[in-house]
Scaffold this motif. Structure first.
Motif, short mmCIF file in Angstrom:
data_model
loop_
_atom_site.label_atom_id
_atom_site.label_comp_id
_atom_site.label_asym_id
_atom_site.label_seq_id
_atom_site.Cartn_x
_atom_site.Cartn_y
_atom_site.Cartn_z
N LEU A 3 28.17 0.54 32.69
CA LEU A 3 28.12 -1.15 32.04
C LEU A 3 28.59 -1.91 33.17
CD1 LEU A 3 29.83 -0.41 28.67
CD2 LEU A 3 27.23 -0.48 29.08
N ARG A 4 27.77 -2.90 33.34
CA ARG A 4 28.31 -4.02 34.40
C ARG A 4 28.62 -5.22 33.38
NH1 ARG A 4 25.76 -5.37 39.84
NH2 ARG A 4 27.47 -3.71 40.22
N ILE A 5 29.91 -5.73 33.58
CA ILE A 5 30.42 -6.67 32.52
C ILE A 5 30.79 -8.07 33.66
CG2 ILE A 5 32.30 -7.07 31.09
CD1 ILE A 5 32.58 -4.09 30.81
N GLN A 6 30.23 -9.10 33.03
CA GLN A 6 30.60 -10.43 33.50
C GLN A 6 31.96 -10.82 32.88
OE1 GLN A 6 27.42 -11.13 35.89
NE2 GLN A 6 28.95 -12.32 35.78
N LEU A 7 32.78 -11.31 33.57
CA LEU A 7 34.17 -11.88 33.24
C LEU A 7 33.99 -13.42 33.69
CD1 LEU A 7 36.56 -9.17 34.50
CD2 LEU A 7 35.49 -9.44 32.35
N ILE A 20 32.63 -6.58 36.84
CA ILE A 20 33.20 -5.04 36.80
C ILE A 20 32.35 -4.08 36.28
CG2 ILE A 20 35.69 -5.83 36.53
CD1 ILE A 20 35.57 -5.17 33.70
N ASP A 21 32.16 -3.07 36.82
CA ASP A 21 31.58 -1.86 36.56
C ASP A 21 32.37 -0.88 35.99
OD1 ASP A 21 28.99 -2.67 37.68
OD2 ASP A 21 29.95 -2.09 39.51
N VAL A 22 32.12 -0.47 34.76
CA VAL A 22 32.69 0.78 33.97
C VAL A 22 31.93 1.68 33.50
CG1 VAL A 22 33.97 0.86 31.55
CG2 VAL A 22 34.15 -1.44 32.76
N ASP A 64 29.54 -9.12 17.20
CA ASP A 64 30.92 -8.80 16.06
C ASP A 64 31.38 -7.72 16.75
OD1 ASP A 64 29.39 -6.81 15.00
OD2 ASP A 64 28.46 -7.89 13.35
N GLN A 65 32.21 -7.31 15.97
CA GLN A 65 33.18 -5.87 16.45
C GLN A 65 32.56 -4.82 16.37
OE1 GLN A 65 36.91 -5.86 14.68
NE2 GLN A 65 37.97 -7.53 15.86
N GLU A 66 31.43 -4.53 15.66
CA GLU A 66 30.70 -3.35 15.28
C GLU A 66 29.47 -3.47 16.04
OE1 GLU A 66 32.06 -0.96 13.80
OE2 GLU A 66 33.90 -2.38 13.68
N GLN A 67 29.11 -4.34 16.77
CA GLN A 67 27.98 -4.41 17.63
C GLN A 67 28.01 -3.00 18.80
OE1 GLN A 67 25.35 -6.90 18.07
NE2 GLN A 67 24.59 -5.44 19.37
N ARG A 68 26.89 -2.30 18.50
CA ARG A 68 26.82 -1.27 19.34
C ARG A 68 26.36 -1.74 21.08
NH1 ARG A 68 28.98 2.16 16.64
NH2 ARG A 68 28.11 2.96 14.87
N ILE A 69 26.81 -1.05 21.93
CA ILE A 69 26.63 -1.42 23.45
C ILE A 69 25.75 -0.38 23.95
CG2 ILE A 69 27.67 -1.79 25.49
CD1 ILE A 69 29.88 -3.34 23.99
N HIS A 70 24.69 -0.54 24.54
CA HIS A 70 24.13 0.37 25.05
C HIS A 70 23.69 0.48 26.71
CE1 HIS A 70 22.54 0.06 20.80
NE2 HIS A 70 22.63 1.24 21.02
N GLU A 71 23.63 1.14 27.46
CA GLU A 71 23.25 1.07 28.73
C GLU A 71 22.33 0.29 29.03
OE1 GLU A 71 23.88 4.07 32.59
OE2 GLU A 71 23.07 4.93 30.89
N GLY A 72 22.54 -0.84 30.15
CA GLY A 72 21.31 -1.60 30.30
C GLY A 72 21.61 -2.99 29.47
N ASP A 73 22.54 -3.13 28.63
CA ASP A 73 22.91 -4.15 27.92
C ASP A 73 23.46 -5.24 28.85
OD1 ASP A 73 21.74 -3.62 25.48
OD2 ASP A 73 23.67 -3.21 24.66
N GLU A 74 23.21 -6.66 28.55
CA GLU A 74 24.06 -7.60 29.37
C GLU A 74 25.26 -7.90 28.66
OE1 GLU A 74 23.29 -12.40 30.44
OE2 GLU A 74 21.70 -11.01 30.67
N ILE A 75 26.48 -7.70 29.27
CA ILE A 75 27.68 -7.90 28.58
C ILE A 75 28.43 -8.79 29.48
CG2 ILE A 75 29.69 -6.61 27.59
CD1 ILE A 75 28.14 -4.00 27.97
N ALA A 76 28.95 -9.69 28.50
CA ALA A 76 29.95 -10.60 29.12
C ALA A 76 31.22 -10.76 28.21
CB ALA A 76 29.45 -12.07 28.96
N VAL A 77 32.30 -10.99 28.87
CA VAL A 77 33.64 -11.25 28.06
C VAL A 77 34.34 -12.48 28.36
CG1 VAL A 77 36.19 -10.18 27.62
CG2 VAL A 77 34.17 -8.69 28.17
#
Length: 84
Positions: A3-7, A20-22, A64-77
């Motif tokens: 996962l690649r996550i934008q902060l 960050i990469d996780v 929401d808290q139960e949202q599934r995360i998959h490889e390739g998703d664009e993720i931001a915190v």
């Protein structure tokens, strides 16, 4: 799963990077946004209190808290932002 996550804002300062990469090694577990936040709090304890009040966005929509995360998703915190 990789996962690649934008902060943003204070998280960038506390963690020291804007991206960050996780790696998630347990492929049998489906990762949720709440699970991701627990994992990040363990990996970056210096930012745990800010992570606790932050929002997760998956594919440019707040999750929401139960949202599934998959490889390739664009993720931001996104931490709460104050100011005027």
């Amino acid at each position: 799963m990789q996962l690649r996550i934008q902060l943003f804002a204070g998280l960038t300062e506390q963690i020291g990077a804007s991206t960050i990469d996780v790696s998630i090694t347990d492929r049998d577990t489906e990762l949720t946004s709440a699970g991701l936040m627990r994992l990040l709090s363990q990996k970056y304890p210096q930012a745990a209190s800010l992570l606790a009040s932050s929002f997760v966005a998956v594919n440019q929509a707040y999750a929401d808290q139960e949202q599934r995360i998959h490889e390739g998703d664009e993720i931001a915190v996104i931490p709460p932002v104050s100011g005027g």
